[in-house]
Design a protein around this motif. Structure first.
Motif, PDB file in Angstrom:
ATOM      1  N   VAL A  64       0.845  -1.195   0.000  1.00  0.00           N
ATOM      2  CA  VAL A  64       0.000   0.000   0.000  1.00  0.00           C
ATOM      3  C   VAL A  64       0.886   1.253   0.000  1.00  0.00           C
ATOM      4  CG1 VAL A  64      -1.790   1.303   1.178  1.00  0.00           C
ATOM      5  CG2 VAL A  64      -1.942  -1.183   1.059  1.00  0.00           C
ATOM      6  N   GLN A  76     -12.760   4.358  -5.218  1.00  0.00           N
ATOM      7  CA  GLN A  76     -13.867   4.550  -4.278  1.00  0.00           C
ATOM      8  C   GLN A  76     -14.699   5.784  -4.610  1.00  0.00           C
ATOM      9  OE1 GLN A  76     -11.874   4.456  -0.440  1.00  0.00           O
ATOM     10  NE2 GLN A  76     -11.816   2.222  -0.457  1.00  0.00           N
ATOM     11  N   GLU A  83     -14.980  -1.900  -0.536  1.00  0.00           N
ATOM     12  CA  GLU A  83     -14.311  -3.007   0.154  1.00  0.00           C
ATOM     13  C   GLU A  83     -12.931  -3.184  -0.474  1.00  0.00           C
ATOM     14  OE1 GLU A  83     -16.673  -6.642   0.335  1.00  0.00           O
ATOM     15  OE2 GLU A  83     -14.924  -7.837   0.912  1.00  0.00           O
ATOM     16  N   ILE A  84     -11.935  -3.499   0.366  1.00  0.00           N
ATOM     17  CA  ILE A  84     -10.562  -3.706  -0.121  1.00  0.00           C
ATOM     18  C   ILE A  84     -10.055  -5.056   0.395  1.00  0.00           C
ATOM     19  CG2 ILE A  84      -8.166  -2.870  -0.107  1.00  0.00           C
ATOM     20  CD1 ILE A  84      -9.302  -0.049   0.566  1.00  0.00           C
ATOM     21  N   VAL A  86      -6.457  -7.029   0.710  1.00  0.00           N
ATOM     22  CA  VAL A  86      -4.996  -7.003   0.563  1.00  0.00           C
ATOM     23  C   VAL A  86      -4.526  -8.455   0.448  1.00  0.00           C
ATOM     24  CG1 VAL A  86      -2.795  -6.387   1.646  1.00  0.00           C
ATOM     25  CG2 VAL A  86      -4.789  -4.875   1.916  1.00  0.00           C
ATOM     26  N   MET A 133      -2.701  -3.433   5.750  1.00  0.00           N
ATOM     27  CA  MET A 133      -4.084  -3.208   6.214  1.00  0.00           C
ATOM     28  C   MET A 133      -4.111  -2.040   7.193  1.00  0.00           C
ATOM     29  SD  MET A 133      -6.107  -6.846   6.556  1.00  0.00           S
ATOM     30  CE  MET A 133      -4.989  -7.698   7.681  1.00  0.00           C
ATOM     31  N   LEU A 136      -3.997   1.292   5.409  1.00  0.00           N
ATOM     32  CA  LEU A 136      -5.322   1.612   4.855  1.00  0.00           C
ATOM     33  C   LEU A 136      -6.268   2.094   5.948  1.00  0.00           C
ATOM     34  CD1 LEU A 136      -5.807  -1.410   2.405  1.00  0.00           C
ATOM     35  CD2 LEU A 136      -5.376   0.987   1.787  1.00  0.00           C
ATOM     36  N   ARG A 137      -6.267   1.386   7.094  1.00  0.00           N
ATOM     37  CA  ARG A 137      -7.186   1.755   8.190  1.00  0.00           C
ATOM     38  C   ARG A 137      -6.859   3.120   8.753  1.00  0.00           C
ATOM     39  NH1 ARG A 137      -6.972  -4.240   9.961  1.00  0.00           N
ATOM     40  NH2 ARG A 137      -8.861  -5.017   8.936  1.00  0.00           N
ATOM     41  N   ILE A 142      -9.212   6.924   3.174  1.00  0.00           N
ATOM     42  CA  ILE A 142     -10.035   5.714   3.082  1.00  0.00           C
ATOM     43  C   ILE A 142     -11.114   5.797   4.173  1.00  0.00           C
ATOM     44  CG2 ILE A 142     -10.032   3.172   3.160  1.00  0.00           C
ATOM     45  CD1 ILE A 142      -8.264   4.277   0.881  1.00  0.00           C
ATOM     46  N   ILE A 148     -12.065  -3.876   5.105  1.00  0.00           N
ATOM     47  CA  ILE A 148     -10.687  -4.202   4.735  1.00  0.00           C
ATOM     48  C   ILE A 148     -10.341  -5.605   5.222  1.00  0.00           C
ATOM     49  CG2 ILE A 148      -8.256  -3.581   5.070  1.00  0.00           C
ATOM     50  CD1 ILE A 148      -9.308  -0.628   5.436  1.00  0.00           C
ATOM     51  N   SER A 149      -9.969  -6.494   4.299  1.00  0.00           N
ATOM     52  CA  SER A 149      -9.586  -7.863   4.658  1.00  0.00           C
ATOM     53  C   SER A 149      -8.206  -8.161   4.106  1.00  0.00           C
ATOM     54  CB  SER A 149     -10.579  -8.876   4.076  1.00  0.00           C
ATOM     55  OG  SER A 149     -11.900  -8.549   4.436  1.00  0.00           O
TER      56      SER A 149
ATOM     57  N   SER B   2     -19.317  -9.870   3.632  1.00  0.00           N
ATOM     58  CA  SER B   2     -18.419  -9.197   2.693  1.00  0.00           C
ATOM     59  C   SER B   2     -18.177 -10.099   1.489  1.00  0.00           C
ATOM     60  CB  SER B   2     -17.089  -8.901   3.377  1.00  0.00           C
ATOM     61  OG  SER B   2     -16.426 -10.108   3.683  1.00  0.00           O
TER      62      SER B   2
END
Lengths: 164, 164
Positions: A64, A76, A83-84, A86, A133, A136-137, A142, A148-149, B2
């Motif tokens: 990322v 987005q 939804e993302i 990784v 992750m 991103l969080r 975002i 996010i998974s 999800s």
């Protein structure tokens, strides 16, 4: 002959079967997959994606970066993804070097000084997924309600395993 | 639920057919494809790539950014690729906005000021391909003997056409 010529030839056969159909610009599942450029991972079949289903973003390592965030913001804000995933993988090229040695190699091969540049190598694939992750969080670009998974893909077996 | 959960389920079926085989880390064709994240482009079937054949790099627009160069340097210097294909496409999301309007939209939606940041939109897809090929040809990090080609992919017909 370059491979490009072969791709053009193969693509004509692909296009014959493709037919003409306009799918919407916005991905149907509202998902963006962030993954590695690795040649042994074909994202669409591995995840069961049809044409038009999801954005697929790939760089060295599936990291990322700022450019990945740029792409995700467009994904987005312009095209409605929410939804993302990784997805990093086993036996990754990003696990084959360290920045210092790589900078020395590049200076020797190309005569360019890249000392201090982070080429984003990693050693532990689960750690790299968690790290990305977290980026991103924590990104203000975002939204908090984006799902996010993370998962690791085994290039030998084709199996994807969740990383929490 | 999800989509990630669905991907895990679908992937188990994919892995059943994948079997266990170790392909080399280095791509067989020594090619790296630089392309867009668009959901309507499935790169491997469109170009006839088998597992292990080529690196696939994707961001918003398929633009040659610093992160793309980072990835290509790793692709070339660690994994031996010697050819690059820049593949942009028709009806691209990068053609749907301008930086100034997009910055206003992001400020309104996310409260973040991204004024001055270039999200790399473009209007003419052939121009964007030529621009990105030129960045690659002028980069001191990409050796002069690397073969660089460009093409536009038509998302409606699946056909790829060379851009010179």
């Amino acid at each position: 002959m370059s491979y490009f010529e072969k791709f053009l030839t193969t693509n004509r056969a692909y296009a014959d079967f493709h037919g003409s159909a306009h799918l919407p610009l916005k991905p149907k599942t509202q998902v963006a997959i962030v993954t590695c450029m690795d040649s042994r991972l074909h994202v669409a079949p591995a995840l069961g994606l049809a044409l038009g289903d999801a954005h697929i973003l790939r760089n060295a390592g599936g990291r990322v970066t700022e450019d990945m965030i740029r792409s995700l913001v467009i994904s987005q804000q312009q095209m409605g993804t929410r939804e993302i995933v990784v997805l990093h993988h086993t036996d990754c090229g990003a696990q084959t070097f360290r920045n210092e040695d790589f900078a020395r190699h590049i200076h020797k091969e190309l005569g360019v000084d890249v000392t201090g540049q982070d080429f984003l190598p990693f050693t532990d694939v689960e750690e790299s997924i968690r790290e990305d992750m977290a980026i991103l969080r924590n990104s203000p670009l975002i939204p908090d309600d984006v799902i996010i998974s993370g998962a690791v893909y085994d290039v030998d077996t084709g199996l994807m395993t969740e990383v929490i």
